[in-house]
Design an enzyme around this catalytic site. Structure first.
Site, PDB file in Angstrom:
ATOM      1  N   ASN A 138       0.261   5.719   0.448  1.00  0.00           N
ATOM      2  CA  ASN A 138      -0.558   6.867   0.000  1.00  0.00           C
ATOM      3  C   ASN A 138       0.193   8.175  -0.009  1.00  0.00           C
ATOM      4  O   ASN A 138       1.135   8.117  -0.567  1.00  0.00           O
ATOM      5  CB  ASN A 138      -1.822   7.057   1.243  1.00  0.00           C
ATOM      6  CG  ASN A 138      -1.576   6.817   2.730  1.00  0.00           C
ATOM      7  OD1 ASN A 138      -1.098   5.919   3.144  1.00  0.00           O
ATOM      8  ND2 ASN A 138      -1.920   7.987   3.223  1.00  0.00           N
ATOM      9  N   ASP A 139       0.168   9.179   0.993  1.00  0.00           N
ATOM     10  CA  ASP A 139       0.744  10.321   0.660  1.00  0.00           C
ATOM     11  C   ASP A 139       2.173  10.526   0.068  1.00  0.00           C
ATOM     12  O   ASP A 139       3.104   9.491   0.943  1.00  0.00           O
ATOM     13  CB  ASP A 139       0.500  11.288   1.990  1.00  0.00           C
ATOM     14  CG  ASP A 139      -0.551  11.221   2.599  1.00  0.00           C
ATOM     15  OD1 ASP A 139      -1.867  10.672   2.094  1.00  0.00           O
ATOM     16  OD2 ASP A 139      -0.876  12.015   3.570  1.00  0.00           O
ATOM     17  N   PHE A 173       3.140   8.795  10.460  1.00  0.00           N
ATOM     18  CA  PHE A 173       2.252   9.591   9.545  1.00  0.00           C
ATOM     19  C   PHE A 173       3.217  10.672   8.624  1.00  0.00           C
ATOM     20  O   PHE A 173       4.469  10.861   8.511  1.00  0.00           O
ATOM     21  CB  PHE A 173       1.247  10.386  10.201  1.00  0.00           C
ATOM     22  CG  PHE A 173       0.070   9.496  10.480  1.00  0.00           C
ATOM     23  CD1 PHE A 173       0.250   8.016  10.396  1.00  0.00           C
ATOM     24  CD2 PHE A 173      -1.338   9.850  10.954  1.00  0.00           C
ATOM     25  CE1 PHE A 173      -1.042   7.178  10.745  1.00  0.00           C
ATOM     26  CE2 PHE A 173      -2.328   9.375  11.053  1.00  0.00           C
ATOM     27  CZ  PHE A 173      -2.208   7.879  10.802  1.00  0.00           C
ATOM     28  N   SER A 174       2.360  11.486   7.684  1.00  0.00           N
ATOM     29  CA  SER A 174       3.077  12.269   6.724  1.00  0.00           C
ATOM     30  C   SER A 174       4.067  13.301   7.240  1.00  0.00           C
ATOM     31  O   SER A 174       3.724  13.822   8.340  1.00  0.00           O
ATOM     32  CB  SER A 174       1.770  12.888   5.692  1.00  0.00           C
ATOM     33  OG  SER A 174       1.467  11.818   5.011  1.00  0.00           O
ATOM     34  N   ASP A 204       1.109  16.417   9.780  1.00  0.00           N
ATOM     35  CA  ASP A 204       1.716  16.404   8.663  1.00  0.00           C
ATOM     36  C   ASP A 204       2.439  17.744   8.423  1.00  0.00           C
ATOM     37  O   ASP A 204       2.196  18.523   7.726  1.00  0.00           O
ATOM     38  CB  ASP A 204       0.578  16.645   7.401  1.00  0.00           C
ATOM     39  CG  ASP A 204      -0.318  15.460   7.712  1.00  0.00           C
ATOM     40  OD1 ASP A 204       0.067  14.391   7.988  1.00  0.00           O
ATOM     41  OD2 ASP A 204      -1.449  15.509   7.172  1.00  0.00           O
ATOM     42  N   TRP A 218      -4.677   0.269   3.865  1.00  0.00           N
ATOM     43  CA  TRP A 218      -3.868   1.273   4.752  1.00  0.00           C
ATOM     44  C   TRP A 218      -3.928   0.477   6.253  1.00  0.00           C
ATOM     45  O   TRP A 218      -4.668  -0.198   6.643  1.00  0.00           O
ATOM     46  CB  TRP A 218      -4.821   2.269   4.875  1.00  0.00           C
ATOM     47  CG  TRP A 218      -4.061   3.343   5.685  1.00  0.00           C
ATOM     48  CD1 TRP A 218      -3.433   4.430   5.318  1.00  0.00           C
ATOM     49  CD2 TRP A 218      -4.034   3.700   7.204  1.00  0.00           C
ATOM     50  NE1 TRP A 218      -2.669   5.292   6.376  1.00  0.00           N
ATOM     51  CE2 TRP A 218      -3.432   4.820   7.489  1.00  0.00           C
ATOM     52  CE3 TRP A 218      -4.598   2.971   8.322  1.00  0.00           C
ATOM     53  CZ2 TRP A 218      -3.037   5.268   8.908  1.00  0.00           C
ATOM     54  CZ3 TRP A 218      -4.581   3.602   9.506  1.00  0.00           C
ATOM     55  CH2 TRP A 218      -3.677   4.737   9.886  1.00  0.00           C
ATOM     56  N   GLU A 275      -5.535  18.677   6.149  1.00  0.00           N
ATOM     57  CA  GLU A 275      -4.518  17.960   6.281  1.00  0.00           C
ATOM     58  C   GLU A 275      -3.202  18.211   5.339  1.00  0.00           C
ATOM     59  O   GLU A 275      -3.620  19.131   4.611  1.00  0.00           O
ATOM     60  CB  GLU A 275      -4.841  16.631   6.049  1.00  0.00           C
ATOM     61  CG  GLU A 275      -6.122  16.010   6.547  1.00  0.00           C
ATOM     62  CD  GLU A 275      -6.238  14.415   6.293  1.00  0.00           C
ATOM     63  OE1 GLU A 275      -5.949  13.675   7.094  1.00  0.00           O
ATOM     64  OE2 GLU A 275      -6.593  14.080   5.072  1.00  0.00           O
ATOM     65  N   GLN A 329       3.894   7.347   2.376  1.00  0.00           N
ATOM     66  CA  GLN A 329       3.171   6.605   3.445  1.00  0.00           C
ATOM     67  C   GLN A 329       2.942   5.168   2.737  1.00  0.00           C
ATOM     68  O   GLN A 329       2.358   4.941   1.817  1.00  0.00           O
ATOM     69  CB  GLN A 329       1.691   7.137   3.639  1.00  0.00           C
ATOM     70  CG  GLN A 329       1.594   8.484   4.349  1.00  0.00           C
ATOM     71  CD  GLN A 329       2.004   8.420   6.016  1.00  0.00           C
ATOM     72  OE1 GLN A 329       1.363   8.151   6.479  1.00  0.00           O
ATOM     73  NE2 GLN A 329       3.369   8.736   6.338  1.00  0.00           N
ATOM     74  N   TRP A 381       0.814  -1.373  -0.059  1.00  0.00           N
ATOM     75  CA  TRP A 381      -0.008  -0.076   0.034  1.00  0.00           C
ATOM     76  C   TRP A 381       0.896   1.390   0.046  1.00  0.00           C
ATOM     77  O   TRP A 381       1.983   1.522   0.686  1.00  0.00           O
ATOM     78  CB  TRP A 381      -0.779  -0.115   1.211  1.00  0.00           C
ATOM     79  CG  TRP A 381      -1.571   1.355   1.802  1.00  0.00           C
ATOM     80  CD1 TRP A 381      -0.912   2.344   2.480  1.00  0.00           C
ATOM     81  CD2 TRP A 381      -2.922   1.867   1.203  1.00  0.00           C
ATOM     82  NE1 TRP A 381      -1.586   3.361   2.570  1.00  0.00           N
ATOM     83  CE2 TRP A 381      -2.906   3.179   1.882  1.00  0.00           C
ATOM     84  CE3 TRP A 381      -3.801   1.273   0.529  1.00  0.00           C
ATOM     85  CZ2 TRP A 381      -3.999   4.003   1.714  1.00  0.00           C
ATOM     86  CZ3 TRP A 381      -4.959   2.134   0.443  1.00  0.00           C
ATOM     87  CH2 TRP A 381      -5.049   3.385   0.762  1.00  0.00           C
TER      88      TRP A 381
END
Ligand code: FRU
Length: 493
Positions: free
Chosen positions: A37-38, A97-98, A167, A62, A222, A54, A35
């Site tokens: 993401n960002d 996290f980001s 973030d 996720w 975000e 991510q 997976w």
């Protein structure tokens, strides 16, 4: 190195190489395995562009967030590096996290990210506690700072939630200090962006509430990014729980760009204009970087958050990034174009001038699932206005994705209803484009499972992903009326 990071690196090394290059996008970033993401830590460091992301290697959904890592010399051909971070500390056990990256004065690379922990409430339910942490490294391996986290609940302005504090996007100010913006939720349940300052990257202090949403654009904000561009200040945020507004903003998650003015005295940003960053279906959480040659370059996660749990378990990777885009401001609007490095990857040109489209037509040599296509369309004559022009791509006998232009409404629509999807999710989105009497300039960048449409030299961008079988590589044109087109089509290597 922690056992958890070692395990992730071993796993991705074994599994990642089993994915055939042909089963991934050719020049868009996809996760090594599992997976993605960002985009995180988009930066230039020691002669290479770095992008972190991510990442959950063990599944295509996720889960506990790691940071994946890729590097590139040209922003288009990327090399996988071992995962950079795993959630292996007490304070980040809920995920890394980001965040973002920057070079420190001593030449080391600093990663700043949101560390997620949990607390259990009296009724037994759990909730996040989000703080900011840093790690330093050499572009390959990173060590988390022993005094993490570096920003916590005590650094929040009054009323701001410790559950939504995430973030960090870092940059170096002209005064030699480091600054970062962080997404936060004030007492009104909406979003705000906080500004912090540090002399060394490790000790941080609160400066100001840079911008307040007051529920104008969705609720929580975000993945903030704040930078100067062509003499103006730009704030980009990813917004949650938006209400749709005309064709400008979608329902749910969106990405809003505000152009305005930063007041150095108060630390506040005053917005003058606002717009969507991308008018397609798949776009979220973008991040920008300043290239050594002064270009401001943006990359986004090319995925719609609302449809991340719809794919089959059999797919070995999920999520991809957009093509990196050069930013500018023209006439008060954000302009985006594919990075110029793409021009050097073009080959096998096919061109047509004044091709007439009426009804459905294919043009010899114009096909393929890896293509960069420039298209100028115009009515055949003043008296002969047309009603609709359509470009179909990723097409076979049954399937296609389409880009449709209605000149009378000045509306451009992307539609993947017939791309082979069996899922009830968003398949269409439209935007208003400049009315140029039926003339329109398009650049369509297709990379196996996605297309990005740049309208009128970057005035608008629309991004879309689709999973149509790769054998569907036909491209055709349809017109209701008579349309004249010039076309340049390249393969990308
Ligand atoms: C946005 C986001 C960020 C967060 C990350 C977690 O997509 O929710 O706010 O840091 O994803 O993976």
């Amino acid at each position: 190195m922690s056992e958890m990071l070692e395990k992730a690196r071993k796993y991705e090394e074994e599994q990642g190489k089993q994915i055939k290059a042909e089963d991934r996008p050719a020049f868009h970033i996809s996760p090594y395995i599992g997976w993605m993401n960002d985009p995180n830590g988009f930066s230039y460091y020691q002669g290479e562009y770095h992008l972190f992301y991510q990442y959950y290697p063990y599944d295509t959904h996720w889960d506990s967030m790691h940071w994946g890592h890729v590097v590139s010399k040209d922003l288009l051909h990327w090399k996988y590096l071992p995962a950079a971070l795993a959630p292996d500390e007490e304070y980040d056990k809920g995920g890394c996290f980001s965040g973002s990256a920057i070079e420190l004065d001593d030449g080391r690379q600093l990663l700043m990210y949101t560390a997620v922990d949990h607390e259990t409430l009296e009724d037994g339910s759990k909730r996040d506690i989000q703080t900011q942490a840093v790690a330093v490294g050499d572009g390959r391996d990173y060590v988390k700072y022993e005094k993490n986290p570096v920003l916590t609940e005590k650094d929040l302005p009054e009323g701001a939630s410790k559950v939504d504090f995430r973030d960090p996007k870092i940059w170096k100010g002209k005064d030699g200090n480091f600054y970062c913006v962080i997404g936060s939720r004030p007492a009104d349940g909406s979003g705000q962006i906080l500004l912090y300052r540090s002399e060394n990257g490790f000790d941080w202090e609160f400066v100001s509430i840079l911008a307040e949403n007051k529920k104008r654009f969705g609720k929580m904000w975000e993945c903030p990014d704040f930078f100067t561009l062509d003499g103006q200040n730009v704030l980009i945020v990813s917004t949650m729980e938006m209400e749709a507004e005309e064709l400008e903003y979608p329902n749910g998650n969106g990405v809003v760009c505000q152009i305005g003015h930063f007041d150095n005295q108060t630390g506040q940003f005053h917005s003058i204009s606002s717009q969507s960053v991308d008018y397609g279906i798949d776009f979220y959480a973008p991040q920008t970087m300043l290239a050594p040659d002064g270009r401001r370059i943006l990359i986004g996660w090319m995925q719609n958050l609302a449809s991340v749990n719809q794919h089959s378990e059999k797919e070995p990777w999920f999520g991809q990034m957009t093509i990196p885009r050069e930013l500018a401001i023209k006439k008060g609007r954000l302009i985006q174009r594919p990075v110029r490095e793409l021009d050097a990857c073009r080959h096998n040109m096919v061109s047509y001038t004044n091709a007439i489209i009426s009804g459905e037509k294919t043009l010899k040599g114009v096909c393929g699932r890896i293509a960069d296509i420039e298209l100028s369309i115009a009515p055949q004559s003043e008296e002969n206005r047309y009603y609709m022009f359509e470009m179909r791509f990723a097409q076979d006998d049954k399937h296609y994705t389409s880009l449709r232009y209605h000149p009378h409404e000045s509306e451009l629509e992307l539609d993947r209803s017939y791309s082979g999807s069996r899922i009830a999710m968003v398949h269409k989105r439209s935007c208003k484009v400049q009315d140029n009497g039926g003339s329109l300039k398009l650049r369509v960048v297709i990379d196996r499972f996605s297309a990005e449409v740049f309208v009128n030299d970057g005035e608008q961008v629309m991004s879309i992903t689709f999973k149509t079988d790769l054998k569907a590589e036909k491209i055709s044109f349809v017109a209701d009326g008579v349309v004249k087109i010039d076309i340049l089509k390249y393969e990308i290597k």
